[in-house]
Motif scaffolding. Structure first.
Motif, PDB file in Angstrom:
ATOM      1  N   LEU A 157       0.880  -1.167   0.000  1.00 30.40           N
ATOM      2  CA  LEU A 157       0.000   0.000   0.000  1.00 30.40           C
ATOM      3  C   LEU A 157       0.914   1.212   0.000  1.00 30.40           C
ATOM      4  O   LEU A 157       1.865   1.266   0.782  1.00 30.40           O
ATOM      5  CB  LEU A 157      -0.855   0.000   1.264  1.00 30.40           C
ATOM      6  N   LYS A 158       0.660   2.172  -0.884  1.00 32.82           N
ATOM      7  CA  LYS A 158       1.553   3.328  -0.986  1.00 32.82           C
ATOM      8  C   LYS A 158       0.749   4.623  -1.034  1.00 32.82           C
ATOM      9  O   LYS A 158      -0.330   4.679  -1.616  1.00 32.82           O
ATOM     10  CB  LYS A 158       2.417   3.209  -2.256  1.00 32.82           C
ATOM     11  N   ALA A 159       1.323   5.655  -0.448  1.00 35.26           N
ATOM     12  CA  ALA A 159       0.676   6.970  -0.440  1.00 35.26           C
ATOM     13  C   ALA A 159       0.861   7.637  -1.801  1.00 35.26           C
ATOM     14  O   ALA A 159       1.983   7.720  -2.303  1.00 35.26           O
ATOM     15  CB  ALA A 159       1.276   7.837   0.658  1.00 35.26           C
ATOM     16  N   SER A 160      -0.228   8.143  -2.385  1.00 37.07           N
ATOM     17  CA  SER A 160      -0.136   8.837  -3.684  1.00 37.07           C
ATOM     18  C   SER A 160       0.795  10.040  -3.600  1.00 37.07           C
ATOM     19  O   SER A 160       1.480  10.373  -4.554  1.00 37.07           O
ATOM     20  CB  SER A 160      -1.509   9.342  -4.124  1.00 37.07           C
ATOM     21  N   ALA A 161       0.801  10.697  -2.443  1.00 33.52           N
ATOM     22  CA  ALA A 161       1.617  11.907  -2.283  1.00 33.52           C
ATOM     23  C   ALA A 161       2.964  11.598  -1.649  1.00 33.52           C
ATOM     24  O   ALA A 161       3.701  12.507  -1.288  1.00 33.52           O
ATOM     25  CB  ALA A 161       0.865  12.917  -1.418  1.00 33.52           C
ATOM     26  N   GLY A 162       3.306  10.311  -1.535  1.00 33.08           N
ATOM     27  CA  GLY A 162       4.433   9.868  -0.709  1.00 33.08           C
ATOM     28  C   GLY A 162       5.798  10.347  -1.165  1.00 33.08           C
ATOM     29  O   GLY A 162       5.992  10.790  -2.296  1.00 33.08           O
ATOM     30  N   THR A 189      -1.294  11.020   5.874  1.00 32.46           N
ATOM     31  CA  THR A 189      -2.019  12.238   6.242  1.00 32.46           C
ATOM     32  C   THR A 189      -1.130  13.122   7.115  1.00 32.46           C
ATOM     33  O   THR A 189      -1.048  14.333   6.916  1.00 32.46           O
ATOM     34  CB  THR A 189      -3.328  11.889   6.982  1.00 32.46           C
ATOM     35  N   ALA A 190      -0.436  12.485   8.059  1.00 35.38           N
ATOM     36  CA  ALA A 190       0.432  13.257   8.962  1.00 35.38           C
ATOM     37  C   ALA A 190       1.617  13.860   8.211  1.00 35.38           C
ATOM     38  O   ALA A 190       1.978  15.011   8.436  1.00 35.38           O
ATOM     39  CB  ALA A 190       0.916  12.361  10.097  1.00 35.38           C
ATOM     40  N   CYS A 191       2.227  13.081   7.310  1.00 35.82           N
ATOM     41  CA  CYS A 191       3.444  13.556   6.632  1.00 35.82           C
ATOM     42  C   CYS A 191       3.154  14.497   5.471  1.00 35.82           C
ATOM     43  O   CYS A 191       3.910  15.428   5.222  1.00 35.82           O
ATOM     44  CB  CYS A 191       4.241  12.381   6.056  1.00 35.82           C
ATOM     45  N   PHE A 192       2.126  14.200   4.711  1.00 35.77           N
ATOM     46  CA  PHE A 192       1.929  14.924   3.440  1.00 35.77           C
ATOM     47  C   PHE A 192       0.612  15.707   3.400  1.00 35.77           C
ATOM     48  O   PHE A 192       0.303  16.336   2.389  1.00 35.77           O
ATOM     49  CB  PHE A 192       1.973  13.940   2.258  1.00 35.77           C
ATOM     50  N   GLY A 193      -0.185  15.618   4.455  1.00 34.39           N
ATOM     51  CA  GLY A 193      -1.477  16.301   4.461  1.00 34.39           C
ATOM     52  C   GLY A 193      -2.424  15.724   3.424  1.00 34.39           C
ATOM     53  O   GLY A 193      -3.356  16.388   2.966  1.00 34.39           O
ATOM     54  N   ASP A 194      -2.176  14.479   3.019  1.00 32.88           N
ATOM     55  CA  ASP A 194      -2.965  13.854   1.954  1.00 32.88           C
ATOM     56  C   ASP A 194      -2.895  12.343   2.165  1.00 32.88           C
ATOM     57  O   ASP A 194      -1.822  11.749   2.072  1.00 32.88           O
ATOM     58  CB  ASP A 194      -2.350  14.256   0.604  1.00 32.88           C
ATOM     59  N   GLY A 195      -4.041  11.739   2.480  1.00 30.86           N
ATOM     60  CA  GLY A 195      -4.051  10.314   2.828  1.00 30.86           C
ATOM     61  C   GLY A 195      -4.394   9.388   1.672  1.00 30.86           C
ATOM     62  O   GLY A 195      -4.615   8.199   1.877  1.00 30.86           O
TER      63      GLY A 195
END
Ligand code: ADP
Ligand code: ADP
Ligand code: MG
Length: 463
Positions: A157-162, A189-195
């Motif tokens: 699972l990877k963050a789109s904004a990662g 969400t915590a790191c990039f403001g986008d979950g």
């Protein structure tokens, strides 16, 4: 040519940019938080402006403060470095709207590459291979379960904004997915403001191979070869080298062409990196992401190609055309970089910033050190824990390995723990020496690498 550049960053990359500007006779304006008042980039810049308190959100990420600083000091351009606002499309647009040249690609290109799930879809359409995975984002656990079922476990699972290896979780089976989804989403969400999350099939024992791209605004897009960044801890790079030992000439050509196609597909301008995974049998490669900025490890490419990438960024942003062709990019020798971080590898790589009590950097032919540390300065707990980058260049890979060992022996930093001893162990490990490291190497071998009493004898005759 640009005349005065605001450097919207700190640390070694601010210094790196400053040096390139000075060599092109451009003036520099440094910005700093109150925690960085004594920093080297502030001392060496033509001018400097305090942009806020220590917290990055209130200083290095404060767009209004940066734009105001640029206006008040009469800058004509902004260099974002890496991290911070370097991949923020709105900041690139805001610079443009304020009449400043953003040294990087357009806001639209950053936006396209910055959503990693959307970039995958765009790359597929451009004929660049991607790992099997979700179409676009997975917005619910149910979506994720369906997509995982379709590609087969294990999945990531990877963050789109990662970025920086954060917001990534491995799932071996259906039962692990709901918890991993919640965890990764919360971290993103915590790191990039986008979950927003997407999902990829886990490539087993892959290598991380990336290509350096340069593109000007006249339609010339070329690559400057590859880097192997497989030595990673927690999906973050520790040792990088150029060129990758595992690539055959045919594969290198195919991947380089795919990287150029990927950059063209998003209308790229400036310096950027296309990251791929190469599977365990070294046959298939998959697009992973495009980083629309200068990369931490750009120096290894500079050493083997002789091209100053930050200088090229400044020239391209000045509206000049690239003055060499793909055929004129020649690779000579082998380069290795070790990232020295203020961290304790024995304590799960926990960051341990502190004051530099004593410092000695290695030198000599074929050695480059990029760092903003000096004796007596403090490595701030507010920012990245990277303390220095040690780079070497030698005619062959084995000579580069030997030179790096020698550099790590000379390197002395007292005041806080670093990963230097761990890197030294890696430089002697037979798997590394034969060029056999996959992204799993460091995590799998950590216990034996951390046993400093035992230096595994490298089988150099295999190289
Ligand atoms: P590289 O591929 O250049 O080595 P890394 O992934 O190691 O890049 O990240 C470089 C730096 O930028 C690190 O300090 C990392 O913490 C930071 N970084 C990377 N991506 C992001 C992001 N999306 N948001 C914030 N910081 C980031
Ligand atoms: P970031 O933006 O944080 O740099 P990347 O997408 O570049 O994220 O992935 C970071 C690292 O995670 C890669 O270098 C690789 O080691 C690992 N990784 C990412 N995707 C996969 C995958 N599908 N299979 C195996 N490993 C992966
Ligand atoms: Mg990456």
């Amino acid at each position: 040519m640009l005349k005065r550049v605001l450097i919207a960053n700190r640390g070694e990359i601010a210094l790196r940019i400053l040096r390139a500007c000075r060599e092109l006779d451009m003036e520099t304006v440094a910005v700093y938080s109150t925690a960085d008042a004594e920093a080297l980039h502030v001392q060496l810049a033509t001018r400097s402006v305090c942009i806020g308190p220590a917290k990055a959100a209130e200083s290095y990420l404060n767009q209004d403060a940066l734009l105001t600083a640029a206006r008040l000091t009469g800058c004509d351009a902004v260099h974002p470095g890496y991290g911070f606002l370097s991949e923020n499309a709105d900041f690139a647009d805001a610079c443009k709207a304020a009449g400043l040249v953003f040294i990087g690609p357009s806001g639209d290109a950053i936006r396209m590459a910055g959503s990693k799930s959307a970039a995958r879809d765009r790359m597929k359409a451009a004929g660049v291979p991607v790992t099997p995975g979700s179409e676009g984002a997975v917005n619910t656990v149910e979506d994720a379960l369906r997509a995982a079922e379709a590609v087969g476990y294990p999945v990531l699972l990877k963050a789109s904004a990662g970025g920086g290896g954060r917001g990534i979780r491995r799932c071996n089976s259906l039962s692990e997915l709901p918890a991993a989804y919640a965890e990764a989403k919360a971290e993103a969400t915590a790191c990039f403001g986008d979950g927003e999350m997407y999902l990829e099939k886990l490539v087993l024992h892959p290598r991380h191979i990336e290509f350096q791209i340069l593109a000007d605004r006249f339609g010339h897009t070329l690559h400057l070869g590859d880097r192997d960044c497989s030595v990673q801890r927690r999906n973050q790079k520790l040792i990088e080298e150029a060129p990758a030992k595992c690539l055959t000439p045919a594969l290198r050509e195919a991947m380089g062409a795919a990287a150029v196609r990927a950059a063209q597909a998003v209308g790229y301008e400036g310096a950027g990196t296309v990251e791929f995974l190469l599977d365990a049998d070294g046959q298939h490669f998959y697009f992973m992401e495009m980083n629309t900025r200068i990369q931490v490890e750009h120096g290894v490419t500079e050493l083997v190609t002789g091209v100053d990438l930050v200088r090229e960024q400044l020239r391209i942003a000045s509206g000049l055309a690239l003055d060499f062709t793909q055929e004129q990019v020649l690779m000579a020798g082998h380069a290795i970089e070790c990232r020295i971080n203020a961290e304790d590898p024995a304590k799960n790589f926990q960051p341990c910033p502190g004051e530099v009590a004593f410092l000695h950097f290695p030198g000599g032919a074929g050695v480059r050190v990029d760092s903003c540390l000096y004796q007596g300065c403090a490595l701030s707990p507010y920012y990245d824990s990277m303390a220095a980058k040690l780079l070497v260049h030698a005619p062959t890979r084995l000579e580069a390995i030997r030179k790096m060992r020698r550099c790590l022996e000379e390197f002395t930093l007292e005041g806080f723990p670093t990963n230097a001893e761990l890197s030294y162990q890696i430089l002697y490990h037979p798997v590394f020496v034969r060029g056999g490291c996959t992204t799993a190497f460091l995590d799998e071998r950590l216990p034996e690498l951390l046993d400093f009493s035992r230096r595994v004898a490298a089988c150099e005759e295999d190289v």
